[in-house]
Design a protein around this motif. Structure first.
Motif, PDB file in Angstrom:
ATOM      1  N   PRO A 219       0.809  -1.220   0.000  1.00 25.59           N
ATOM      2  CA  PRO A 219       0.000   0.000   0.000  1.00 25.59           C
ATOM      3  C   PRO A 219       0.842   1.270   0.000  1.00 25.59           C
ATOM      4  CG  PRO A 219       0.060  -0.957   2.201  1.00 25.59           C
ATOM      5  CD  PRO A 219       0.757  -1.932   1.295  1.00 25.59           C
ATOM      6  N   ALA A 220       0.227   2.359  -0.464  1.00 21.25           N
ATOM      7  CA  ALA A 220       0.902   3.657  -0.472  1.00 21.25           C
ATOM      8  C   ALA A 220       1.132   4.132   0.957  1.00 21.25           C
ATOM      9  CB  ALA A 220       0.051   4.678  -1.226  1.00 21.25           C
ATOM     10  N   GLY A 221       2.316   4.694   1.195  1.00 23.06           N
ATOM     11  CA  GLY A 221       2.601   5.275   2.503  1.00 23.06           C
ATOM     12  C   GLY A 221       3.427   4.416   3.426  1.00 23.06           C
ATOM     13  N   VAL A 222       3.841   3.216   2.978  1.00 24.78           N
ATOM     14  CA  VAL A 222       4.660   2.385   3.850  1.00 24.78           C
ATOM     15  C   VAL A 222       6.015   3.048   4.064  1.00 24.78           C
ATOM     16  CG1 VAL A 222       3.527   0.230   3.188  1.00 24.78           C
ATOM     17  CG2 VAL A 222       5.514   1.036   1.891  1.00 24.78           C
ATOM     18  N   ASP A 223       6.668   2.703   5.152  1.00 28.69           N
ATOM     19  CA  ASP A 223       7.958   3.302   5.481  1.00 28.69           C
ATOM     20  C   ASP A 223       8.985   2.203   5.674  1.00 28.69           C
ATOM     21  OD1 ASP A 223       9.858   5.176   6.020  1.00 28.69           O
ATOM     22  OD2 ASP A 223       8.858   6.053   7.752  1.00 28.69           O
ATOM     23  N   VAL A 248       6.123  -9.943   4.856  1.00 30.05           N
ATOM     24  CA  VAL A 248       7.076  -9.278   3.974  1.00 30.05           C
ATOM     25  C   VAL A 248       7.588  -8.022   4.677  1.00 30.05           C
ATOM     26  CG1 VAL A 248       7.464  -8.287   1.706  1.00 30.05           C
ATOM     27  CG2 VAL A 248       5.817 -10.148   1.975  1.00 30.05           C
ATOM     28  N   SER A 249       8.876  -8.020   5.033  1.00 25.35           N
ATOM     29  CA  SER A 249       9.500  -6.868   5.676  1.00 25.35           C
ATOM     30  C   SER A 249      10.071  -5.952   4.598  1.00 25.35           C
ATOM     31  CB  SER A 249      10.614  -7.322   6.625  1.00 25.35           C
ATOM     32  OG  SER A 249      10.083  -8.133   7.657  1.00 25.35           O
ATOM     33  N   LEU A 250       9.827  -4.649   4.729  1.00 28.32           N
ATOM     34  CA  LEU A 250      10.165  -3.689   3.675  1.00 28.32           C
ATOM     35  C   LEU A 250      11.364  -2.822   4.057  1.00 28.32           C
ATOM     36  CD1 LEU A 250       6.539  -2.535   2.821  1.00 28.32           C
ATOM     37  CD2 LEU A 250       7.867  -4.367   1.740  1.00 28.32           C
ATOM     38  N   ARG A 251      12.253  -2.648   3.096  1.00 34.70           N
ATOM     39  CA  ARG A 251      13.365  -1.700   3.229  1.00 34.70           C
ATOM     40  C   ARG A 251      13.223  -0.677   2.113  1.00 34.70           C
ATOM     41  NH1 ARG A 251      18.008  -0.968   0.508  1.00 34.70           N
ATOM     42  NH2 ARG A 251      19.667   0.181   1.569  1.00 34.70           N
ATOM     43  N   VAL A 252      13.265   0.602   2.470  1.00 36.02           N
ATOM     44  CA  VAL A 252      13.092   1.682   1.483  1.00 36.02           C
ATOM     45  C   VAL A 252      14.449   2.337   1.227  1.00 36.02           C
ATOM     46  CG1 VAL A 252      11.903   3.837   0.945  1.00 36.02           C
ATOM     47  CG2 VAL A 252      10.737   2.059   2.290  1.00 36.02           C
ATOM     48  N   LYS A 253      14.825   2.413  -0.043  1.00 34.43           N
ATOM     49  CA  LYS A 253      16.091   3.037  -0.415  1.00 34.43           C
ATOM     50  C   LYS A 253      16.059   4.548  -0.159  1.00 34.43           C
ATOM     51  CE  LYS A 253      17.245  -0.154  -4.200  1.00 34.43           C
ATOM     52  NZ  LYS A 253      17.490  -0.238  -5.670  1.00 34.43           N
ATOM     53  N   GLU A 254      17.205   5.117   0.108  1.00 39.62           N
ATOM     54  CA  GLU A 254      17.299   6.568   0.262  1.00 39.62           C
ATOM     55  C   GLU A 254      17.180   7.241  -1.110  1.00 39.62           C
ATOM     56  OE1 GLU A 254      20.775   7.739   2.320  1.00 39.62           O
ATOM     57  OE2 GLU A 254      20.215   6.774   4.212  1.00 39.62           O
ATOM     58  N   HIS A 255      16.589   8.441  -1.109  1.00 36.65           N
ATOM     59  CA  HIS A 255      16.430   9.210  -2.348  1.00 36.65           C
ATOM     60  C   HIS A 255      17.590  10.192  -2.487  1.00 36.65           C
ATOM     61  CE1 HIS A 255      14.506  11.745  -5.422  1.00 36.65           C
ATOM     62  NE2 HIS A 255      13.721  10.682  -5.649  1.00 36.65           N
ATOM     63  N   LYS A 256      17.890  10.565  -3.716  1.00 39.70           N
ATOM     64  CA  LYS A 256      19.015  11.475  -3.948  1.00 39.70           C
ATOM     65  C   LYS A 256      18.750  12.875  -3.409  1.00 39.70           C
ATOM     66  CE  LYS A 256      20.761   9.163  -8.118  1.00 39.70           C
ATOM     67  NZ  LYS A 256      21.053   9.315  -9.578  1.00 39.70           N
ATOM     68  N   ILE A 257      17.514  13.357  -3.537  1.00 39.90           N
ATOM     69  CA  ILE A 257      17.246  14.746  -3.138  1.00 39.90           C
ATOM     70  C   ILE A 257      16.149  14.878  -2.084  1.00 39.90           C
ATOM     71  CG2 ILE A 257      18.043  15.684  -5.339  1.00 39.90           C
ATOM     72  CD1 ILE A 257      15.095  15.973  -6.160  1.00 39.90           C
ATOM     73  N   ARG A 259      14.084  13.620   1.452  1.00 41.87           N
ATOM     74  CA  ARG A 259      14.122  12.892   2.712  1.00 41.87           C
ATOM     75  C   ARG A 259      12.708  12.865   3.281  1.00 41.87           C
ATOM     76  NH1 ARG A 259      16.305  14.610   6.960  1.00 41.87           N
ATOM     77  NH2 ARG A 259      16.683  16.791   6.412  1.00 41.87           N
ATOM     78  N   ARG A 260      12.437  11.871   4.093  1.00 45.61           N
ATOM     79  CA  ARG A 260      11.094  11.705   4.638  1.00 45.61           C
ATOM     80  C   ARG A 260      11.087  12.004   6.130  1.00 45.61           C
ATOM     81  NH1 ARG A 260       7.080   6.469   3.780  1.00 45.61           N
ATOM     82  NH2 ARG A 260       5.502   7.059   5.343  1.00 45.61           N
ATOM     83  N   ASP A 261      10.061  12.719   6.561  1.00 49.37           N
ATOM     84  CA  ASP A 261       9.844  12.992   7.977  1.00 49.37           C
ATOM     85  C   ASP A 261       8.379  12.705   8.281  1.00 49.37           C
ATOM     86  OD1 ASP A 261       9.961  13.793  10.599  1.00 49.37           O
ATOM     87  OD2 ASP A 261       9.969  15.942  10.140  1.00 49.37           O
ATOM     88  N   GLY A 262       8.102  11.464   8.687  1.00 54.25           N
ATOM     89  CA  GLY A 262       6.704  11.081   8.891  1.00 54.25           C
ATOM     90  C   GLY A 262       6.001  11.044   7.548  1.00 54.25           C
ATOM     91  N   ASN A 263       4.973  11.856   7.402  1.00 51.71           N
ATOM     92  CA  ASN A 263       4.254  11.929   6.124  1.00 51.71           C
ATOM     93  C   ASN A 263       4.640  13.151   5.309  1.00 51.71           C
ATOM     94  OD1 ASN A 263       2.173  10.248   7.965  1.00 51.71           O
ATOM     95  ND2 ASN A 263       1.902   9.709   5.818  1.00 51.71           N
ATOM     96  N   ASP A 264       5.624  13.889   5.774  1.00 52.69           N
ATOM     97  CA  ASP A 264       6.143  15.033   5.011  1.00 52.69           C
ATOM     98  C   ASP A 264       7.415  14.636   4.270  1.00 52.69           C
ATOM     99  OD1 ASP A 264       4.117  16.707   5.929  1.00 52.69           O
ATOM    100  OD2 ASP A 264       5.269  17.320   7.696  1.00 52.69           O
ATOM    101  N   ILE A 265       7.642  15.291   3.145  1.00 54.05           N
ATOM    102  CA  ILE A 265       8.864  15.090   2.370  1.00 54.05           C
ATOM    103  C   ILE A 265       9.678  16.368   2.433  1.00 54.05           C
ATOM    104  CG2 ILE A 265       9.794  14.717   0.050  1.00 54.05           C
ATOM    105  CD1 ILE A 265       7.409  12.947  -0.541  1.00 54.05           C
ATOM    106  N   LEU A 266      10.948  16.246   2.747  1.00 56.88           N
ATOM    107  CA  LEU A 266      11.834  17.395   2.899  1.00 56.88           C
ATOM    108  C   LEU A 266      12.701  17.548   1.654  1.00 56.88           C
ATOM    109  CD1 LEU A 266      13.037  16.711   6.570  1.00 56.88           C
ATOM    110  CD2 LEU A 266      10.934  17.828   5.798  1.00 56.88           C
ATOM    111  N   TYR A 267      12.836  18.816   1.224  1.00 57.09           N
ATOM    112  CA  TYR A 267      13.677  19.107   0.067  1.00 57.09           C
ATOM    113  C   TYR A 267      14.407  20.417   0.322  1.00 57.09           C
ATOM    114  CZ  TYR A 267      14.994  20.723  -4.599  1.00 57.09           C
ATOM    115  OH  TYR A 267      15.692  21.205  -5.677  1.00 57.09           O
ATOM    116  N   GLU A 268      15.701  20.440  -0.007  1.00 52.21           N
ATOM    117  CA  GLU A 268      16.488  21.662   0.176  1.00 52.21           C
ATOM    118  C   GLU A 268      16.683  22.336  -1.179  1.00 52.21           C
ATOM    119  OE1 GLU A 268      19.871  22.433   3.213  1.00 52.21           O
ATOM    120  OE2 GLU A 268      20.857  21.772   1.365  1.00 52.21           O
ATOM    121  N   LEU A 269      16.256  23.627  -1.245  1.00 51.03           N
ATOM    122  CA  LEU A 269      16.283  24.372  -2.509  1.00 51.03           C
ATOM    123  C   LEU A 269      17.454  25.353  -2.510  1.00 51.03           C
ATOM    124  CD1 LEU A 269      14.930  25.275  -5.194  1.00 51.03           C
ATOM    125  CD2 LEU A 269      13.606  26.911  -3.815  1.00 51.03           C
ATOM    126  N   PRO A 270      18.440  25.172  -3.399  1.00 52.66           N
ATOM    127  CA  PRO A 270      19.546  26.133  -3.482  1.00 52.66           C
ATOM    128  C   PRO A 270      19.142  27.359  -4.315  1.00 52.66           C
ATOM    129  CG  PRO A 270      19.939  24.297  -4.987  1.00 52.66           C
ATOM    130  CD  PRO A 270      18.654  23.997  -4.269  1.00 52.66           C
TER     131      PRO A 270
END
Length: 374
Positions: A219-223, A248-257, A259-270
């Motif tokens: 399902p959508a939203g797994v961590d 089924v135990s899930l491992r989520v790969k890290e993203h290049k840009i 990051r996840r904080d709960g249900n929020d997604i963090l992005y740094e804008l230069p």
């Protein structure tokens, strides 16, 4: 005479001229009543020991005669108490010997064991969900004997040792009368039947190992660290028992840009100096594609902007989190001649940097951020 002990006849509730049979009946009745496995009342165990000690003396003619003549002092050579009673080691042994062994239940259906599988997801797959096909090896009902365990064309026969009951009863006799000891049949192991011709494929087990491809909807939203359960997709059970589950135990790969904080997604804008000073309308990446973000003039590093509804869906419930965009003003590391000249002119017009009037408030915030240290 030891006055701290009660009279043994009083303990068993029999007169001094009681017959051996009267003493046995009294002991059996009281031992059953005060046995610690049956009676959880405070003092029951101590009373049970007292009853055993009294019976140990009064059931033996020589010990009883010595007790009748000298009282407890005469019983001392024999009165080792409960621990030495007739060679028994504990409450359970005495109870089983007097009143029969535990009931043995015939073996019935047994649930299959669970299986565990690990799956790795991309960041976006964890956000939006994905359908995966897993290849697993599990124990399934034998395709040759259909779980019967006997070679097709043959049948299991009734166990002659227990007559199909799965348990063996043996009558034993003691001074207390007859009692029955019930044990599991060691020939059929409690099943009541014997396989004379085991299945040639599964060797009479009733199960065989097979590789299977199983589709799982994540399902959508797994961590990272989440677990998905697939009921009845584990190993097959025994004797028509239900299958276990597949986890089924899930491992989520890290993203290049991102990051996840709960249900929020963090992005740094230069942003560069000009954009920070003058403001700009920029295109920022999100998991749904590019989104437009307006940066006001004079923005500082660390300022956070919110892009509504571009975060991670809630696993339980509707809606999504947000994307939080943190601004980082980038200082150029190299300048060409024209850029350098323009910065020098700008520096001349701006003058020297001054400390803001809110210096004290600024340092107060720094102090609060580090736990209020002075």
């Amino acid at each position: 005479m030891n006055d701290t002990k009660r009279d043994y006849y009083e303990v068993l509730g029999v007169p001094r001229d009681a017959t051996e049979e009267d003493i046995k009946k009294a002991f059996r009745r009281l031992a059953f009543k005060f046995h610690p496995d049956r009676n959880r009342d405070h003092g029951a165990e101590q009373r049970f020991k007292e009853i055993n000690e009294a019976y140990e003396v009064l059931c033996d003619a020589d010990k009883r005669a010595s007790y009748d003549r000298y009282g407890h002092a005469g019983a001392q050579p024999f009165g080792r108490g409960f621990e030495g009673f007739s060679g028994f080691g504990g409450f359970g042994d005495i109870f089983d010997t007097f009143f029969g062994g535990a009931t043995v239940r015939r073996q019935g259906p047994q649930r299959g064991s669970d299986l565990h599988y690990k799956a790795t997801l991309a960041f976006e797959e964890a956000v939006f969900g994905v359908e995966r096909e897993l290849e697993i090896v599990r124990e399934e009902v034998c395709s040759h004997c259909q779980g019967v365990r006997a070679e097709p064309g043959t049948e299991a026969t009734r166990c002659t040792n227990c007559n199909g009951t799965g348990e063996v009863r043996r009558a034993q006799y003691s001074v207390f009368g007859q009692f029955v000891n019930v044990t599991m049949c060691d020939r059929c192991h409690g099943e009541g039947r014997v396989i004379a011709t085991p299945c040639t494929r599964c060797s009479g087990v009733g199960r065989e190992r097979r590789a299977r491809r199983i589709s799982v909807n994540i399902p959508a939203g797994v961590d990272d660290g989440s677990q998905v359960r697939l009921s009845n997709e584990g190993n097959a059970g025994l004797r028509d028992g239900p299958a276990g589950n597949l986890y089924v135990s899930l491992r989520v790969k890290e993203h290049k840009i991102f990051r996840r904080d709960g249900n929020d997604i963090l992005y740094e804008l230069p942003v560069n100096f000009a954009q920070a000073a003058l403001g700009d309308e920029l295109e920022v990446p999100t998991v749904d594609g590019p989104a437009t973000l307006r940066i006001p003039a004079g923005v500082q590093t660390g300022r956070v902007f919110q892009v509504k509804g571009k975060g991670v869906p809630y696993l339980r419930g509707s809606g999504r989190g947000d994307q939080l965009v943190r601004v980082r003003v980038v200082t150029p590391e190299t300048l060409d001649e024209d850029q350098k000249r323009l910065f020098e002119e700008l520096a001349g017009s701006l003058g020297k940097a001054r400390h803001p009037r809110e210096d004290k408030k600024f340092f107060d915030r720094i102090r609060d951020a580090f736990g209020g240290a002075a």
